[in-house]
Design an enzyme around this catalytic site. Structure first.
Site, PDB file in Angstrom:
ATOM      1  N   PRO A 107      39.724  47.873  40.154  1.00 18.40           N
ATOM      2  CA  PRO A 107      39.647  48.073  41.602  1.00 18.40           C
ATOM      3  C   PRO A 107      40.426  47.052  42.416  1.00 18.40           C
ATOM      4  CG  PRO A 107      37.548  47.288  40.742  1.00 18.40           C
ATOM      5  CD  PRO A 107      38.406  47.649  39.558  1.00 18.40           C
ATOM      6  N   ASN A 108      41.061  47.570  43.445  1.00 19.34           N
ATOM      7  CA  ASN A 108      41.802  46.799  44.451  1.00 19.34           C
ATOM      8  C   ASN A 108      43.150  46.277  43.951  1.00 19.34           C
ATOM      9  OD1 ASN A 108      39.694  46.988  46.478  1.00 19.34           O
ATOM     10  ND2 ASN A 108      38.518  45.654  45.144  1.00 19.34           N
TER      11      ASN A 108
ATOM     12  N   GLU B 219      41.607  40.694  27.783  1.00 20.95           N
ATOM     13  CA  GLU B 219      41.184  40.621  29.195  1.00 20.95           C
ATOM     14  C   GLU B 219      42.154  39.721  29.946  1.00 20.95           C
ATOM     15  OE1 GLU B 219      37.069  39.334  29.805  1.00 20.95           O
ATOM     16  OE2 GLU B 219      37.636  38.453  31.733  1.00 20.95           O
TER      17      GLU B 219
ATOM     18  N   ARG C  93      32.445  34.868  39.501  1.00 23.86           N
ATOM     19  CA  ARG C  93      33.650  35.248  38.749  1.00 23.86           C
ATOM     20  C   ARG C  93      33.708  34.571  37.375  1.00 23.86           C
ATOM     21  NH1 ARG C  93      36.746  37.953  42.744  1.00 23.86           N
ATOM     22  NH2 ARG C  93      36.338  37.059  44.782  1.00 23.86           N
TER      23      ARG C  93
ATOM     24  N   ARG D 105      47.398  42.432  49.227  1.00 15.30           N
ATOM     25  CA  ARG D 105      46.039  41.889  49.179  1.00 15.30           C
ATOM     26  C   ARG D 105      46.063  40.384  48.923  1.00 15.30           C
ATOM     27  NH1 ARG D 105      42.349  42.390  43.790  1.00 15.30           N
ATOM     28  NH2 ARG D 105      40.463  41.497  44.681  1.00 15.30           N
TER      29      ARG D 105
ATOM     30  N   TYR E 269      47.070  36.390  44.979  1.00 10.21           N
ATOM     31  CA  TYR E 269      47.595  37.363  44.024  1.00 10.21           C
ATOM     32  C   TYR E 269      49.108  37.574  44.105  1.00 10.21           C
ATOM     33  CZ  TYR E 269      42.613  38.377  43.522  1.00 10.21           C
ATOM     34  OH  TYR E 269      41.258  38.268  43.294  1.00 10.21           O
TER      35      TYR E 269
ATOM     36  N   HIS F 120      43.440  38.102  33.895  1.00 10.17           N
ATOM     37  CA  HIS F 120      43.257  37.909  35.337  1.00 10.17           C
ATOM     38  C   HIS F 120      44.479  37.183  35.870  1.00 10.17           C
ATOM     39  CE1 HIS F 120      39.175  39.264  35.023  1.00 10.17           C
ATOM     40  NE2 HIS F 120      39.053  38.490  33.960  1.00 10.17           N
ATOM     41  N   ILE F 121      44.871  37.555  37.059  1.00  4.27           N
ATOM     42  CA  ILE F 121      46.010  36.921  37.717  1.00  4.27           C
ATOM     43  C   ILE F 121      45.619  35.509  38.162  1.00  4.27           C
ATOM     44  CG2 ILE F 121      47.523  37.085  39.743  1.00  4.27           C
ATOM     45  CD1 ILE F 121      46.971  40.223  39.530  1.00  4.27           C
ATOM     46  N   SER F 122      44.462  35.427  38.802  1.00  6.64           N
ATOM     47  CA  SER F 122      43.965  34.124  39.268  1.00  6.64           C
ATOM     48  C   SER F 122      43.150  33.462  38.152  1.00  6.64           C
ATOM     49  CB  SER F 122      43.083  34.328  40.505  1.00  6.64           C
ATOM     50  OG  SER F 122      41.939  35.105  40.182  1.00  6.64           O
TER      51      SER F 122
ATOM     52  N   ASP G  42      30.648  47.783  27.304  1.00  3.01           N
ATOM     53  CA  ASP G  42      30.249  48.611  26.149  1.00  3.01           C
ATOM     54  C   ASP G  42      31.415  49.462  25.653  1.00  3.01           C
ATOM     55  OD1 ASP G  42      27.683  47.626  26.082  1.00  3.01           O
ATOM     56  OD2 ASP G  42      26.732  49.407  26.932  1.00  3.01           O
TER      57      ASP G  42
ATOM     58  N   ARG H  10      37.239  29.653  40.670  1.00  2.00           N
ATOM     59  CA  ARG H  10      36.809  30.365  41.883  1.00  2.00           C
ATOM     60  C   ARG H  10      35.271  30.442  41.926  1.00  2.00           C
ATOM     61  NH1 ARG H  10      40.305  35.650  42.426  1.00  2.00           N
ATOM     62  NH2 ARG H  10      39.468  35.516  44.561  1.00  2.00           N
TER      63      ARG H  10
ATOM     64  N   HIS I  39      33.020  41.371  36.244  1.00  2.00           N
ATOM     65  CA  HIS I  39      31.844  40.526  36.479  1.00  2.00           C
ATOM     66  C   HIS I  39      30.559  41.329  36.653  1.00  2.00           C
ATOM     67  CE1 HIS I  39      35.255  37.979  37.201  1.00  2.00           C
ATOM     68  NE2 HIS I  39      35.554  38.566  38.331  1.00  2.00           N
TER      69      HIS I  39
ATOM     70  N   ASN J  75      42.782  44.359  33.028  1.00  2.00           N
ATOM     71  CA  ASN J  75      42.335  43.574  34.176  1.00  2.00           C
ATOM     72  C   ASN J  75      41.337  44.452  34.915  1.00  2.00           C
ATOM     73  OD1 ASN J  75      41.830  42.051  36.403  1.00  2.00           O
ATOM     74  ND2 ASN J  75      43.977  41.612  36.880  1.00  2.00           N
TER      75      ASN J  75
ATOM     76  N   ALA K 158      37.120  43.184  39.748  1.00  3.40           N
ATOM     77  CA  ALA K 158      35.722  42.862  40.073  1.00  3.40           C
ATOM     78  C   ALA K 158      34.739  43.433  39.052  1.00  3.40           C
ATOM     79  CB  ALA K 158      35.387  43.367  41.470  1.00  3.40           C
TER      80      ALA K 158
HETATM   81  C1  DQA Z   1      41.039  39.330  39.248  1.00  2.00           C
HETATM   82  C2  DQA Z   1      39.905  38.324  39.476  1.00  2.00           C
HETATM   83  C3  DQA Z   1      38.639  39.044  39.865  1.00  2.00           C
HETATM   84  O1  DQA Z   1      37.569  38.108  40.063  1.00  2.00           O
HETATM   85  C4  DQA Z   1      38.841  39.798  41.177  1.00  2.00           C
HETATM   86  O2  DQA Z   1      37.684  40.525  41.512  1.00  2.00           O
HETATM   87  C5  DQA Z   1      40.048  40.670  41.134  1.00  2.00           C
HETATM   88  C6  DQA Z   1      41.251  40.213  40.463  1.00  2.00           C
HETATM   89  C7  DQA Z   1      42.383  38.617  38.960  1.00  2.00           C
HETATM   90  O3  DQA Z   1      43.268  39.290  38.433  1.00  2.00           O
HETATM   91  O4  DQA Z   1      42.545  37.440  39.257  1.00  2.00           O
HETATM   92  O5  DQA Z   1      40.072  41.722  41.768  1.00  2.00           O
HETATM   93  O6  DQA Z   1      40.722  40.119  38.126  1.00  2.00           O
END
Ligand code: DQA
Length: 138
Positions: free
Chosen positions: A9-10, A95, A108, A17, A22, A97-99, A84, A104, A77, A71, A74
């Site tokens: 998502p997002n 897995e 997270r 964003r 990001y 994550h960009i950040s 599962d 944070r 978490h 990725n 959200a």
């Molecule tokens: C994220 C980190 C997550 O905590 C956040 O909800 C995201 C992006 C990242 O790529 O850093 O939407 O997965």
């Protein structure tokens, strides 16, 4: 070798964003760069804002692809269901994550995916995806 990147998502808003976290590149532009860089790999991409669609995609690819770069944003978490699904498939999942999620907010720091993933890459900006793809090439 067949690898799919699945974004949650997002992440369709990348480029617009919170660019201070990001970056300012869209994922579609970045994906073109990845396709050029890893031209020997059959690289697919899927993004959804809907938890069940991410689970369905994991089921679809999870028994014949060589790797999933996930990725879950959200949902990482919060989603027992995605955790599962990662456990239930045979294709290894990295897995990403960009950040750096560990620098944070506390919420997270929790991942329902990490325990069943091959590994976790977090905090290298969009290069996190490069590192994840490279991890399947070893
Ligand atoms: C994220 C980190 C997550 O905590 C956040 O909800 C995201 C992006 C990242 O790529 O850093 O939407 O997965």
């Amino acid at each position: 070798m067949k690898i799919i990147i699945i974004n949650g998502p997002n992440l369709n808003l990348l480029g617009k964003r919170e660019p201070e976290i990001y970056g300012s590149k869209t994922f579609n532009d970045y994906f073109k760069e990845l396709k050029n860089r890893f031209s020997d790999i059959e690289l697919d991409y899927f993004q959804s804002n809907i938890e069940g669609e991410i689970i369905d995609k994991l089921h679809q690819v999870g028994f014949d692809y060589d790797g999933v770069v996930l990725n879950a944003a959200a949902y990482t978490h919060t989603s027992v269901g995605i955790g599962d699904a990662v456990k239930g498939i045979t294709t290894p999942v990295v897995e990403v994550h960009i950040s750096n999620v560990h620098s944070r907010e506390d919420f997270r720091h929790v991942s329902y995916i990490a325990g069943n993933a091959k590994g976790v890459i977090t905090g290298f900006g969009l290069d996190s995806y490069v590192l994840a793809i490279q991890s399947f090439m070893k």
